[in-house]
Design an enzyme around this catalytic site. Structure first.
Site, PDB file in Angstrom:
ATOM      1  N   HIS A 117       8.501  -3.921  -3.190  1.00 40.38           N
ATOM      2  CA  HIS A 117       9.284  -3.273  -4.248  1.00 40.38           C
ATOM      3  C   HIS A 117       8.442  -2.629  -5.343  1.00 40.38           C
ATOM      4  CE1 HIS A 117      12.732  -6.172  -2.965  1.00 40.38           C
ATOM      5  NE2 HIS A 117      12.436  -5.246  -2.052  1.00 40.38           N
ATOM      6  N   TYR A 123       5.651  -3.685  -6.817  1.00 47.50           N
ATOM      7  CA  TYR A 123       4.987  -4.526  -7.804  1.00 47.50           C
ATOM      8  C   TYR A 123       3.501  -4.664  -7.471  1.00 47.50           C
ATOM      9  CZ  TYR A 123       9.819  -5.241  -9.063  1.00 47.50           C
ATOM     10  OH  TYR A 123      11.132  -5.022  -9.418  1.00 47.50           O
ATOM     11  N   HIS A 174       5.230 -12.079  -3.914  1.00 43.82           N
ATOM     12  CA  HIS A 174       5.980 -10.823  -3.960  1.00 43.82           C
ATOM     13  C   HIS A 174       5.018  -9.648  -3.828  1.00 43.82           C
ATOM     14  CE1 HIS A 174       9.157  -8.133  -4.460  1.00 43.82           C
ATOM     15  NE2 HIS A 174       9.722  -8.564  -5.579  1.00 43.82           N
TER      16      HIS A 174
END
Length: 331
Positions: free
Chosen positions: A167, A169, A164
């Site tokens: 977004h 992060y 990931h």
């Protein structure tokens, strides 16, 4: 040959029965210790019948990196057994399953005695604590935690891993000049800002081997004049291409600013830009809720796969409806 949603697909050597993917979305049903529960077994198993691939929600590689304290994690061997039950439930419905490995960075909610880590000491907003700029020793530890999480993912039976880096992060925070103000070898130039992500990806690849699918999720726009643009993100992917097998293209999250126009398929152009610059399979996501639009994405090769999120929360058989199938029996 025209590609459709029904067409088989492939990521690395993994064969997928069609081009539909269940997108990862937080369920907020983990235990205080970060364990998956029977809820996750039922939730993902119920939605797996008609998609080729399930990507489960953000799963923390480190305790202090949980997005919320009801998130699940894979930062301990004790998490393997419960996650393995989720894997078996999805496999029983004929789908493959990836785990999304994540660390929230400055968007984490660590316990009071845990350090909130980020590339630089810049808070997301007033609702979050001011993070510590991670030391190089802490970054080495985080790289090792990604590596160990990858090995645990294999032990739990997952068919692949999604890193990931979207977004807002941790991995995204290193890539974006909005959040990375470091002056060491992990900040400043483009090559420096990708260094941590590259090292994490390399550590994961080395741990799992060349035949195990590893893909990355990116935000192709920061919606900020000082932030990342699609072509810049495509350049990052080009540098990572020897280490990854697919790219999942989303947008936003580095700041609280949201896109002004969220229309059906609003992120498809971002996926198309990335696809034009890489030979890797590309996953498009974001408001692709109609069968005609979804079919167009794959038929016109704007992306290779379509990921569906929120409609699958409300209607577990939504993917089957896109494929014009009858509702799946409830197990």
């Amino acid at each position: 040959m025209t590609v459709s949603l029904h067409s088989p697909g492939r990521i690395n050597k993994l064969q997928l029965k069609n081009r539909l993917i269940l997108a990862p979305m937080q369920q907020h049903k983990g235990t205080p210790e970060g364990h998956a529960t029977d809820y996750h077994v039922q939730h993902y198993g119920r939605r797996a019948a008609d998609v080729g691939l399930v990507i489960i929600e953000s799963t923390a590689v480190s305790s202090e990196g949980r997005l919320y304290q009801d998130d699940i994690g894979i930062y301990s061997d004790a998490h393997i057994e419960d996650l393995g039950k989720v894997v078996k439930a999805v496999h029983a419905r004929g789908a493959r399953i990836f785990i999304q490995l994540s660390h929230g960075g400055r968007k984490s909610h660590p316990l009071p005695d845990e350090r909130l880590l980020a590339p630089s000491s810049i808070a997301f907003n007033a609702e979050y604590r001011l993070p510590f700029a991670a030391s190089e020793a802490e970054l080495e530890l985080l790289i090792d935690r990604y590596r160990k999480a990858a090995l645990r993912s294999q032990a739990a039976g997952f068919d692949g891993i999604e890193l990931h880096a979207a977004h807002g992060y941790l991995l995204h925070q290193f890539l974006s000049p909005v959040t990375n103000r470091r002056t060491d070898s992990y900040g400043g130039s483009v090559n420096n800002r990708i260094r941590f992500v590259h090292r994490v990806t390399a550590a994961v690849r080395e741990a799992v081997g060349s035949d195990y699918p590893v893909q990355i999720r990116v935000s192709a726009s920061d919606y900020d004049p000082a932030g990342l643009l699609p072509l810049q993100v495509a350049d990052f992917i080009a540098q990572l291409e020897p280490l990854i097998d697919a790219v999942h293209v989303s947008s936003g999250g580095i700041t609280p600013v949201r896109p002004l126009d969220v229309h059906p398929g609003y992120q498809i152009p971002y996926a198309a830009v990335v696809k034009s610059k890489t030979a890797l399979p590309v996953i498009a996501v974001g408001g692709i809720h109609g069968s005609a639009l979804a079919e167009r994405v794959v038929a016109e090769q704007l992306a290779d796969f379509v990921a569906i999120g929120r409609p699958m929360l409300e209607e577990p058989d939504f993917a089957g409806q896109l494929l014009d199938r009858k509702p799946s029996p409830i197990l």
